[in-house]
Write a protein that holds these residues in place. Structure first.
Motif, PDB file in Angstrom:
ATOM      1  N   ILE A   1      49.033 -29.667  12.161  1.00  0.00           N
ATOM      2  CA  ILE A   1      49.726 -28.399  12.273  1.00  0.00           C
ATOM      3  C   ILE A   1      49.275 -27.376  11.389  1.00  0.00           C
ATOM      4  CG2 ILE A   1      52.094 -27.769  11.611  1.00  0.00           C
ATOM      5  CD1 ILE A   1      53.342 -30.658  11.976  1.00  0.00           C
ATOM      6  N   TRP A   2      49.238 -26.336  12.133  1.00  0.00           N
ATOM      7  CA  TRP A   2      48.584 -25.161  11.150  1.00  0.00           C
ATOM      8  C   TRP A   2      49.483 -24.522  10.218  1.00  0.00           C
ATOM      9  CZ3 TRP A   2      44.082 -22.562  10.600  1.00  0.00           C
ATOM     10  CH2 TRP A   2      44.213 -21.206  10.149  1.00  0.00           C
ATOM     11  N   LYS A   3      50.907 -24.151  11.008  1.00  0.00           N
ATOM     12  CA  LYS A   3      51.714 -23.604   9.960  1.00  0.00           C
ATOM     13  C   LYS A   3      53.041 -23.823  10.869  1.00  0.00           C
ATOM     14  CE  LYS A   3      52.491 -19.097   7.969  1.00  0.00           C
ATOM     15  NZ  LYS A   3      52.424 -17.592   8.019  1.00  0.00           N
ATOM     16  N   VAL A   4      54.010 -23.694   9.779  1.00  0.00           N
ATOM     17  CA  VAL A   4      55.576 -23.831  10.204  1.00  0.00           C
ATOM     18  C   VAL A   4      56.070 -22.362  10.168  1.00  0.00           C
ATOM     19  CG1 VAL A   4      57.815 -24.970  10.440  1.00  0.00           C
ATOM     20  CG2 VAL A   4      55.770 -26.182   9.772  1.00  0.00           C
ATOM     21  N   TYR A   5      56.633 -21.680  11.324  1.00  0.00           N
ATOM     22  CA  TYR A   5      57.113 -20.458  11.004  1.00  0.00           C
ATOM     23  C   TYR A   5      58.681 -20.312  11.165  1.00  0.00           C
ATOM     24  CZ  TYR A   5      52.384 -18.960  12.499  1.00  0.00           C
ATOM     25  OH  TYR A   5      51.122 -18.739  12.531  1.00  0.00           O
ATOM     26  N   ASP A   6      59.447 -19.512  10.515  1.00  0.00           N
ATOM     27  CA  ASP A   6      60.879 -19.540  10.700  1.00  0.00           C
ATOM     28  C   ASP A   6      60.956 -19.048  12.099  1.00  0.00           C
ATOM     29  OD1 ASP A   6      61.747 -20.425   8.347  1.00  0.00           O
ATOM     30  OD2 ASP A   6      61.566 -18.631   7.309  1.00  0.00           O
ATOM     31  N   LEU A   7      62.114 -19.270  12.787  1.00  0.00           N
ATOM     32  CA  LEU A   7      62.314 -18.691  14.071  1.00  0.00           C
ATOM     33  C   LEU A   7      62.194 -17.034  14.113  1.00  0.00           C
ATOM     34  CD1 LEU A   7      62.738 -19.370  17.194  1.00  0.00           C
ATOM     35  CD2 LEU A   7      65.080 -19.381  16.667  1.00  0.00           C
ATOM     36  N   LYS A   8      62.748 -16.388  12.954  1.00  0.00           N
ATOM     37  CA  LYS A   8      62.820 -15.041  12.837  1.00  0.00           C
ATOM     38  C   LYS A   8      61.195 -14.258  13.109  1.00  0.00           C
ATOM     39  CE  LYS A   8      63.327 -14.941   7.779  1.00  0.00           C
ATOM     40  NZ  LYS A   8      62.232 -14.436   7.584  1.00  0.00           N
TER      41      LYS A   8
ATOM     42  N   THR B   1      43.993 -19.657  14.633  1.00  0.00           N
ATOM     43  CA  THR B   1      44.631 -20.985  14.503  1.00  0.00           C
ATOM     44  C   THR B   1      43.931 -21.988  15.377  1.00  0.00           C
ATOM     45  OG1 THR B   1      46.031 -20.720  16.576  1.00  0.00           O
ATOM     46  CG2 THR B   1      46.901 -19.619  14.473  1.00  0.00           C
ATOM     47  N   THR B   2      44.190 -23.226  14.420  1.00  0.00           N
ATOM     48  CA  THR B   2      43.836 -24.428  15.063  1.00  0.00           C
ATOM     49  C   THR B   2      44.880 -25.499  14.728  1.00  0.00           C
ATOM     50  OG1 THR B   2      42.921 -25.293  12.946  1.00  0.00           O
ATOM     51  CG2 THR B   2      41.432 -24.257  14.616  1.00  0.00           C
TER      52      THR B   2
ATOM     53  N   ALA C   1      53.864 -15.750  14.742  1.00  0.00           N
ATOM     54  CA  ALA C   1      53.243 -16.891  15.659  1.00  0.00           C
ATOM     55  C   ALA C   1      52.443 -16.671  16.628  1.00  0.00           C
ATOM     56  CB  ALA C   1      54.200 -17.948  15.632  1.00  0.00           C
ATOM     57  N   HIS C   2      52.977 -15.605  17.558  1.00  0.00           N
ATOM     58  CA  HIS C   2      52.313 -15.314  18.849  1.00  0.00           C
ATOM     59  C   HIS C   2      51.228 -14.427  18.343  1.00  0.00           C
ATOM     60  CE1 HIS C   2      54.762 -16.410  21.971  1.00  0.00           C
ATOM     61  NE2 HIS C   2      56.060 -16.443  21.105  1.00  0.00           N
TER      62      HIS C   2
END
Length: 80
Positions: free
Chosen positions: A51-58, A72-73, A63-64
């Protein structure tokens, strides 16, 4: 994905394919066996998704942007 003109692809010897497990796993028993094995593998921590990173939905736009920048990987997750 829009429908491609296959004659244009053939002219350049290009193939259009997509992966599918359903051609390989034909019965419910096979599916349960394969996915059960994978689940046990994960439970025994012999396989850990990267897992590269966890983003809040906001922060979905970030992330895009990170995906598009190719920095990213592994997986990017969105958290509600």
């Amino acid at each position: 994905i829009p429908i491609a003109d296959h004659s244009r692809l053939a002219a350049k010897n290009v193939c259009l394919t997509r992966p599918s497990l359903m051609n390989e796993i034909v019965s419910r028993e096979e599916r349960e066996n394969h996915f059960g094995s994978l689940w046990r593998f994960m439970e025994e921590q012999k396989f850990t998704p990267q897992i590269w990173k966890v983003y809040d939905l906001k922060d979905a736009k970030s992330a895009h942007d990170d995906i598009e920048s190719r920095k990213t990987t592994g997986k990017l997750l969105l958290k509600p």
